[in-house]
Write a protein that holds these residues in place. Structure first.
Motif, mmCIF file in Angstrom:
data_model
loop_
_atom_site.group_PDB
_atom_site.id
_atom_site.type_symbol
_atom_site.label_atom_id
_atom_site.label_comp_id
_atom_site.label_asym_id
_atom_site.label_seq_id
_atom_site.Cartn_x
_atom_site.Cartn_y
_atom_site.Cartn_z
ATOM 1 N N GLU A 15 0.830 -1.196 0.000
ATOM 2 C CA GLU A 15 0.000 0.000 0.000
ATOM 3 C C GLU A 15 0.867 1.249 0.000
ATOM 4 O O GLU A 15 2.056 1.208 0.328
ATOM 5 N N GLU A 16 0.249 2.370 -0.377
ATOM 6 C CA GLU A 16 0.923 3.660 -0.294
ATOM 7 C C GLU A 16 0.326 4.455 0.860
ATOM 8 O O GLU A 16 -0.893 4.530 1.015
ATOM 9 N N ILE A 17 1.220 5.025 1.674
ATOM 10 C CA ILE A 17 0.799 5.879 2.777
ATOM 11 C C ILE A 17 1.651 7.148 2.732
ATOM 12 O O ILE A 17 2.708 7.175 2.081
ATOM 13 N N PRO A 18 1.244 8.206 3.412
ATOM 14 C CA PRO A 18 2.039 9.438 3.399
ATOM 15 C C PRO A 18 3.426 9.229 4.000
ATOM 16 O O PRO A 18 3.592 8.465 4.955
ATOM 17 N N LEU A 19 4.408 9.890 3.440
ATOM 18 C CA LEU A 19 5.756 9.859 4.000
ATOM 19 C C LEU A 19 5.717 10.486 5.388
ATOM 20 O O LEU A 19 5.235 11.606 5.558
ATOM 21 N N PRO A 20 6.191 9.779 6.429
ATOM 22 C CA PRO A 20 6.119 10.336 7.780
ATOM 23 C C PRO A 20 7.093 11.493 7.970
ATOM 24 O O PRO A 20 8.173 11.521 7.370
ATOM 25 N N GLU A 21 6.720 12.417 8.798
ATOM 26 C CA GLU A 21 7.560 13.576 9.112
ATOM 27 C C GLU A 21 8.044 13.446 10.550
ATOM 28 O O GLU A 21 7.242 13.425 11.491
ATOM 29 N N PRO A 22 9.362 13.350 10.763
ATOM 30 C CA PRO A 22 9.862 13.207 12.130
ATOM 31 C C PRO A 22 9.689 14.494 12.925
ATOM 32 O O PRO A 22 9.777 15.602 12.386
ATOM 33 N N SER A 23 9.443 14.318 14.229
ATOM 34 C CA SER A 23 9.371 15.464 15.131
ATOM 35 C C SER A 23 10.790 15.969 15.410
ATOM 36 O O SER A 23 11.773 15.325 15.014
ATOM 37 N N PRO A 24 10.940 17.088 16.110
ATOM 38 C CA PRO A 24 12.279 17.600 16.431
ATOM 39 C C PRO A 24 13.126 16.656 17.279
ATOM 40 O O PRO A 24 14.337 16.843 17.396
ATOM 41 N N LYS A 25 12.488 15.616 17.868
ATOM 42 C CA LYS A 25 13.220 14.651 18.698
ATOM 43 C C LYS A 25 13.333 13.282 18.027
ATOM 44 O O LYS A 25 13.695 12.298 18.679
ATOM 45 N N GLU A 26 13.024 13.212 16.741
ATOM 46 C CA GLU A 26 13.041 11.944 16.022
ATOM 47 C C GLU A 26 13.934 12.023 14.791
ATOM 48 O O GLU A 26 14.448 13.095 14.460
ATOM 49 N N ALA A 27 14.110 10.887 14.130
ATOM 50 C CA ALA A 27 14.897 10.845 12.899
ATOM 51 C C ALA A 27 14.133 10.089 11.820
ATOM 52 O O ALA A 27 13.314 9.207 12.117
ATOM 53 N N LEU A 28 14.394 10.453 10.576
ATOM 54 C CA LEU A 28 13.826 9.746 9.430
ATOM 55 C C LEU A 28 14.930 8.886 8.816
ATOM 56 O O LEU A 28 16.023 9.362 8.527
ATOM 57 N N VAL A 29 14.623 7.592 8.645
ATOM 58 C CA VAL A 29 15.590 6.634 8.097
ATOM 59 C C VAL A 29 15.034 6.025 6.818
ATOM 60 O O VAL A 29 13.871 5.596 6.773
ATOM 61 N N ARG A 30 15.847 6.030 5.771
ATOM 62 C CA ARG A 30 15.481 5.330 4.541
ATOM 63 C C ARG A 30 15.892 3.867 4.720
ATOM 64 O O ARG A 30 17.077 3.555 4.912
ATOM 65 N N VAL A 31 14.923 2.961 4.686
ATOM 66 C CA VAL A 31 15.211 1.544 4.889
ATOM 67 C C VAL A 31 15.921 0.987 3.654
ATOM 68 O O VAL A 31 15.507 1.227 2.520
ATOM 69 N N LYS A 32 16.990 0.241 3.899
ATOM 70 C CA LYS A 32 17.749 -0.380 2.812
ATOM 71 C C LYS A 32 17.585 -1.896 2.788
ATOM 72 O O LYS A 32 17.661 -2.511 1.721
ATOM 73 N N ALA A 33 17.390 -2.488 3.955
ATOM 74 C CA ALA A 33 17.199 -3.933 4.046
ATOM 75 C C ALA A 33 16.384 -4.248 5.290
ATOM 76 O O ALA A 33 16.540 -3.598 6.323
ATOM 77 N N CYS A 34 15.507 -5.252 5.166
ATOM 78 C CA CYS A 34 14.710 -5.692 6.314
ATOM 79 C C CYS A 34 14.493 -7.195 6.198
ATOM 80 O O CYS A 34 14.005 -7.679 5.171
ATOM 81 N N GLY A 35 14.866 -7.918 7.232
ATOM 82 C CA GLY A 35 14.708 -9.365 7.232
ATOM 83 C C GLY A 35 13.294 -9.777 7.612
ATOM 84 O O GLY A 35 12.571 -9.047 8.289
#
Length: 343
Positions: A15-35
């Motif tokens: 599915e497609e969902i909106p790209l999440p926006e991190p808060s000032p205390k969070e980080a956005l990570v582009r996933v490269k691999a997931c087991g």
């Protein structure tokens, strides 16, 4: 962005969902691999969480770090990282005694929305207490192995192995294979793998097992008795979440030995035994649930050193839109070990 979402066992949708926006205390990570975790293909376990975005064995690249946390962490934008989906507070009663998985913060923490997603938001506690920068020599695929390897690190610690012991690993899926690879690092002298799938038995020998027992046509008790000259095994790690297998495994444990239950069983099932058999033989029955931040750090070192061999463990690679096929292969539990989703 695209995600893989489970609605019920076998019903996985891209599915497609909106790209999440991190808060000032969070980080956005582009996933490269997931087991694909073997726990995620247990219907009773995963369906109670549905609907959910699957995946928690994550490696990726930090794209953005919130302004209010940048100065509080050593991580920076562009770093390659392994992200644990749970993270402890490091200050409660359970954290102080090293029982990180019992920490209420650990239980409540999570990555958003899930690992099988093109991007994830990593909360403050995960960034601070259980996100690891990957060395240049460790690939994203290997980074996605850190969490499962950490679960085995914790298991082998809890098994209380002593120098010279014989350890039996029952169930030679990916977690069983990692146990095989690491058992001697924790003191075992002789490592025996048990399964009924020829592919996995052969893999275990390559992974470092001294012996394998094929229970499709061999008697596990008699074979172990012969190998150990009647002593049996000082540690028996039971991989399958099956009460009968757990119960039958008790007779494989030597006097003074340990039976470790590595996988949960359906909630309605009960495990019973004769107390005096345990008492007079001084047998310990223990469990190992998930892993803590200390185990994650040790796991990364084992991967970096090459002791944990990703070339033996990763047998299948898929794209996100092939997630359903990856789950089917993992659930079949035959000629596969780790299925990896690559972005």
């Amino acid at each position: 962005m695209k995600v893989a979402k489970l609605y019920r066992f076998g019903d996985i949708r891209i599915e497609e969902i909106p790209l999440p926006e991190p808060s000032p205390k969070e980080a956005l990570v582009r996933v490269k691999a997931c087991g694909i975790c073997s726990g995620d293909v247990m219907p009773w376990y995963i369906e109670k969480k549905a609907p959910l975005v699957l995946g928690h064995e994550i490696a990726g690249e930090i794209i953005k770090i919130g302004d209010k946390i940048k100065s509080e962490i050593s991580l920076k934008e562009g770093d390659r990282v392994a992200v644990h989906h749970h993270a402890p507070c490091m200050s409660c009663f359970f954290c102080r005694r090293g029982d990180f998985v019992q920490c209420e913060t650990w239980k409540k923490s999570k990555i958003i929305p899930g690992g099988l997603s093109e991007y994830i938001v990593v909360p403050e506690v995960n960034l601070k207490n259980d996100t690891l920068r990957l060395p240049d020599s460790v690939s994203f695929e290997e980074g996605a192995l850190v969490e499962p390897v950490a679960c085995v690190v914790k298991s082998l610690k809890r098994a209380n192995i002593k120098k010279g012991d014989t350890i039996v690993i029952i169930g030679l899926g990916v977690m069983g294979q990692i146990h095989i690879m690491l058992a001697k690092e924790f003191g075992a002298e002789r490592v025996i793998g048990v399964d009924m799938v020829s592919f996995r038995l052969k893999k275990a020998l390559k992974a470092g097992a001294d012996y394998v027992i094929d229970v499709s046509h061999e008697n596990i008790y008699e074979n172990l008795k012969k190998i150990t000259d009647g002593l049996m095994a000082q540690e028996v790690i039971v991989g399958p979440g099956n009460v009968k297998v757990i119960t039958d495994s008790l007779k494989l444990v030597s006097r003074g030995g340990t039976l470790l239950i590595f996988t949960p069983v359906p909630p309605e099932e009960k495990f019973s035994f004769y107390v005096n058999d345990i008492y007079f033989n001084d047998i310990t029955i223990t469990t190992s649930y998930s892993c803590g931040s200390d185990d994650m750090k040790e796991a990364l070192k084992f991967i970096e050193s090459g002791i944990v061999r990703s070339d033996l463990l990763i047998t299948h690679r898929f794209k996100l839109n092939e997630t359903k096929k990856a789950y089917e292969i993992t659930a079949l539990a035959r000629d596969s070990l780790k299925c990896m989703i690559l972005f």
